[in-house]
Design an enzyme around this catalytic site. Structure first.
Site, PDB file in Angstrom:
ATOM      1  N   TYR A  25      -0.463  -2.706   8.669  1.00  0.00           N
ATOM      2  CA  TYR A  25      -0.471  -1.887   7.446  1.00  0.00           C
ATOM      3  C   TYR A  25       0.809  -1.067   7.336  1.00  0.00           C
ATOM      4  O   TYR A  25       1.457  -1.039   6.288  1.00  0.00           O
ATOM      5  CB  TYR A  25      -1.695  -0.967   7.485  1.00  0.00           C
ATOM      6  CG  TYR A  25      -1.843  -0.039   6.307  1.00  0.00           C
ATOM      7  CD1 TYR A  25      -2.437  -0.478   5.135  1.00  0.00           C
ATOM      8  CD2 TYR A  25      -1.405   1.283   6.377  1.00  0.00           C
ATOM      9  CE1 TYR A  25      -2.594   0.378   4.052  1.00  0.00           C
ATOM     10  CE2 TYR A  25      -1.555   2.144   5.304  1.00  0.00           C
ATOM     11  CZ  TYR A  25      -2.153   1.686   4.142  1.00  0.00           C
ATOM     12  OH  TYR A  25      -2.291   2.537   3.071  1.00  0.00           O
ATOM     13  N   LYS A  51       3.735  -1.339   4.440  1.00  0.00           N
ATOM     14  CA  LYS A  51       4.088  -0.229   3.549  1.00  0.00           C
ATOM     15  C   LYS A  51       5.565   0.161   3.699  1.00  0.00           C
ATOM     16  O   LYS A  51       6.196   0.587   2.739  1.00  0.00           O
ATOM     17  CB  LYS A  51       3.160   0.963   3.808  1.00  0.00           C
ATOM     18  CG  LYS A  51       1.688   0.697   3.473  1.00  0.00           C
ATOM     19  CD  LYS A  51       1.471   0.393   2.000  1.00  0.00           C
ATOM     20  CE  LYS A  51      -0.012   0.335   1.631  1.00  0.00           C
ATOM     21  NZ  LYS A  51      -0.248   0.068   0.198  1.00  0.00           N
TER      22      LYS A  51
HETATM   23  P1  NAD Z   1      -9.755   0.956  -1.968  1.00  0.00           P
HETATM   24  O1  NAD Z   1     -10.080  -0.005  -0.884  1.00  0.00           O
HETATM   25  O2  NAD Z   1     -10.734   2.028  -2.300  1.00  0.00           O
HETATM   26  O3  NAD Z   1      -9.414   0.160  -3.323  1.00  0.00           O
HETATM   27  C1  NAD Z   1      -8.499  -0.905  -3.301  1.00  0.00           C
HETATM   28  C2  NAD Z   1      -8.769  -1.817  -4.481  1.00  0.00           C
HETATM   29  O4  NAD Z   1      -7.869  -2.930  -4.377  1.00  0.00           O
HETATM   30  C3  NAD Z   1     -10.200  -2.393  -4.473  1.00  0.00           C
HETATM   31  O5  NAD Z   1     -10.787  -2.247  -5.752  1.00  0.00           O
HETATM   32  C4  NAD Z   1      -9.993  -3.862  -4.094  1.00  0.00           C
HETATM   33  O6  NAD Z   1     -10.944  -4.733  -4.690  1.00  0.00           O
HETATM   34  C5  NAD Z   1      -8.591  -4.118  -4.628  1.00  0.00           C
HETATM   35  N1  NAD Z   1      -7.971  -5.255  -3.943  1.00  0.00           N
HETATM   36  C6  NAD Z   1      -7.985  -5.539  -2.621  1.00  0.00           C
HETATM   37  N2  NAD Z   1      -7.357  -6.707  -2.390  1.00  0.00           N
HETATM   38  C7  NAD Z   1      -6.937  -7.160  -3.594  1.00  0.00           C
HETATM   39  C8  NAD Z   1      -6.231  -8.319  -4.021  1.00  0.00           C
HETATM   40  N3  NAD Z   1      -5.859  -9.273  -3.146  1.00  0.00           N
HETATM   41  N4  NAD Z   1      -5.963  -8.479  -5.339  1.00  0.00           N
HETATM   42  C9  NAD Z   1      -6.361  -7.537  -6.232  1.00  0.00           C
HETATM   43  N5  NAD Z   1      -7.027  -6.426  -5.900  1.00  0.00           N
HETATM   44  C10 NAD Z   1      -7.323  -6.247  -4.589  1.00  0.00           C
HETATM   45  O7  NAD Z   1      -8.333   1.584  -1.580  1.00  0.00           O
HETATM   46  P2  NAD Z   1      -7.662   2.973  -2.023  1.00  0.00           P
HETATM   47  O8  NAD Z   1      -7.888   3.945  -0.942  1.00  0.00           O
HETATM   48  O9  NAD Z   1      -8.000   3.306  -3.425  1.00  0.00           O
HETATM   49  O10 NAD Z   1      -6.120   2.544  -1.918  1.00  0.00           O
HETATM   50  C11 NAD Z   1      -5.323   2.168  -3.035  1.00  0.00           C
HETATM   51  C12 NAD Z   1      -3.893   2.000  -2.552  1.00  0.00           C
HETATM   52  O11 NAD Z   1      -3.432   3.215  -1.970  1.00  0.00           O
HETATM   53  C13 NAD Z   1      -3.740   0.926  -1.463  1.00  0.00           C
HETATM   54  O12 NAD Z   1      -2.519   0.234  -1.644  1.00  0.00           O
HETATM   55  C14 NAD Z   1      -3.716   1.736  -0.186  1.00  0.00           C
HETATM   56  O13 NAD Z   1      -3.059   1.087   0.859  1.00  0.00           O
HETATM   57  C15 NAD Z   1      -2.983   2.983  -0.642  1.00  0.00           C
HETATM   58  N6  NAD Z   1      -3.235   4.145   0.193  1.00  0.00           N
HETATM   59  C16 NAD Z   1      -4.500   4.588   0.438  1.00  0.00           C
HETATM   60  C17 NAD Z   1      -4.684   5.687   1.271  1.00  0.00           C
HETATM   61  C18 NAD Z   1      -6.060   6.224   1.589  1.00  0.00           C
HETATM   62  O14 NAD Z   1      -6.167   7.105   2.469  1.00  0.00           O
HETATM   63  N7  NAD Z   1      -7.136   5.799   0.950  1.00  0.00           N
HETATM   64  C19 NAD Z   1      -3.584   6.331   1.851  1.00  0.00           C
HETATM   65  C20 NAD Z   1      -2.307   5.859   1.570  1.00  0.00           C
HETATM   66  C21 NAD Z   1      -2.145   4.750   0.748  1.00  0.00           C
END
Ligand code: NAD
Length: 248
Positions: free
Chosen positions: A156, A160
């Site tokens: 991951y 990123k």
């Molecule tokens: P989440 O898992 O709640 O939601 C992610 C969404 O992406 C889901 O609806 C899923 O169905 C969709 N998804 C997954 N694989 C996919 C694909 N191949 N094609 C299309 N859609 C797809 O995640 P989140 O926490 O809302 O994270 C959103 C973004 O923010 C991500 O890129 C994540 O890495 C990043 N992020 C999250 C956090 C955290 O703490 N939650 C921290 C830093 C960065």
């Protein structure tokens, strides 16, 4: 009268993507929301929430790692909402596993969604921006792990860091066309991403200087700024917003 502004958000069915879609709708954007087909019910709810804010919405399903599907998402957004001005490549996956435990398949899946997905989404959007003229905004999901890798998240973190590199390259390629490119680097956000490991989530939240978990709406605030004219001179940046955990 100027055309309504149109935004596209991937991974919009839940978590940060949903919050971004709703915030951009509140900011006055018509919003195309996209996610995997299995998320249809949740995505339909988001569509209704966008419409409840008085904006038009479009729904398109795609796996962001598939170029043809991503191109069709942009086509659907433009066909239904008229144009495209802001594209948020938000979809991402995370799996806690050490380097010793990471299979090649797991590594590839992480990069397929988190890195290739951002590349394909931006490429399709940039083609549309260039065809319609007048610039646009490309926005991507990075993470604080793009600045300081997490030991428990090697694939991951690397995926990123790659988004951060792509952000810098894309900013340079597209600047002459009036297209800015920026990514958000959240910390520990209260979303379903952490559902499987609540104890890890809480332990990390306990280390946040601002004293609370980050909410999806905190991330949407930053994306709202990226999408606004106020960020017109900002490009190539991967901005950390994590409650003070790490510094760039
Ligand atoms: P989440 O898992 O709640 O939601 C992610 C969404 O992406 C889901 O609806 C899923 O169905 C969709 N998804 C997954 N694989 C996919 C694909 N191949 N094609 C299309 N859609 C797809 O995640 P989140 O926490 O809302 O994270 C959103 C973004 O923010 C991500 O890129 C994540 O890495 C990043 N992020 C999250 C956090 C955290 O703490 N939650 C921290 C830093 C960065």
């Amino acid at each position: 009268m100027t055309s309504p502004r149109v935004a596209l958000v991937t991974g919009a069915a839940q978590g940060i993507g949903r919050a971004i879609a709703l915030r951009l709708a509140s900011d006055g954007f018509d919003v195309a929301v996209s996610d995997l087909p299995h998320a249809e019910e949740a995505l339909t709810r988001v569509r209704k929430e966008v419409e409840a804010r008085g904006r038009r919405a479009a729904v398109a399903f795609a796996d962001v790692s598939d170029a043809a599907q991503v191109a069709r998402v942009v086509e659907t957004a433009v066909a239904e909402l008229g144009r495209l001005d802001v594209t948020v490549a938000n979809a991402g996956v995370a799996k806690l596993e050490s380097i010793l435990d990471t299979t090649p398949e797991s590594w590839d899946l992480t990069f397929a969604v988190n890195t290739r997905g951002v590349f394909l989404t931006w490429q399709a959007a940039a083609r549309q921006y260039l065809a319609q003229g007048g610039g646009g905004k490309l926005i991507g999901a990075a993470s604080q792990a793009a600045h300081r890798a997490a030991a428990a998240l090697p694939a991951y973190s690397a995926s990123k860091w790659a988004v951060r590199g792509l952000t810098q390259a894309a900013a340079q390629e597209f600047a002459p066309h009036g297209i800015t490119v920026n990514s958000y680097a959240p910390g520990i956000v209260n979303t379903p991403l952490w559902r499987e490991v609540p104890e890890v989530f809480q332990a990390l939240v306990d280390t946040i200087p601002l004293g609370r978990a980050q909410e999806p709406e905190d991330v949407a605030d930053l994306v709202s700024f990226f999408a606004s004219p106020a960020a017109g001179y900002l490009t190539g940046q991967t901005v950390i917003a994590d409650g003070g955990m790490i510094f760039s």
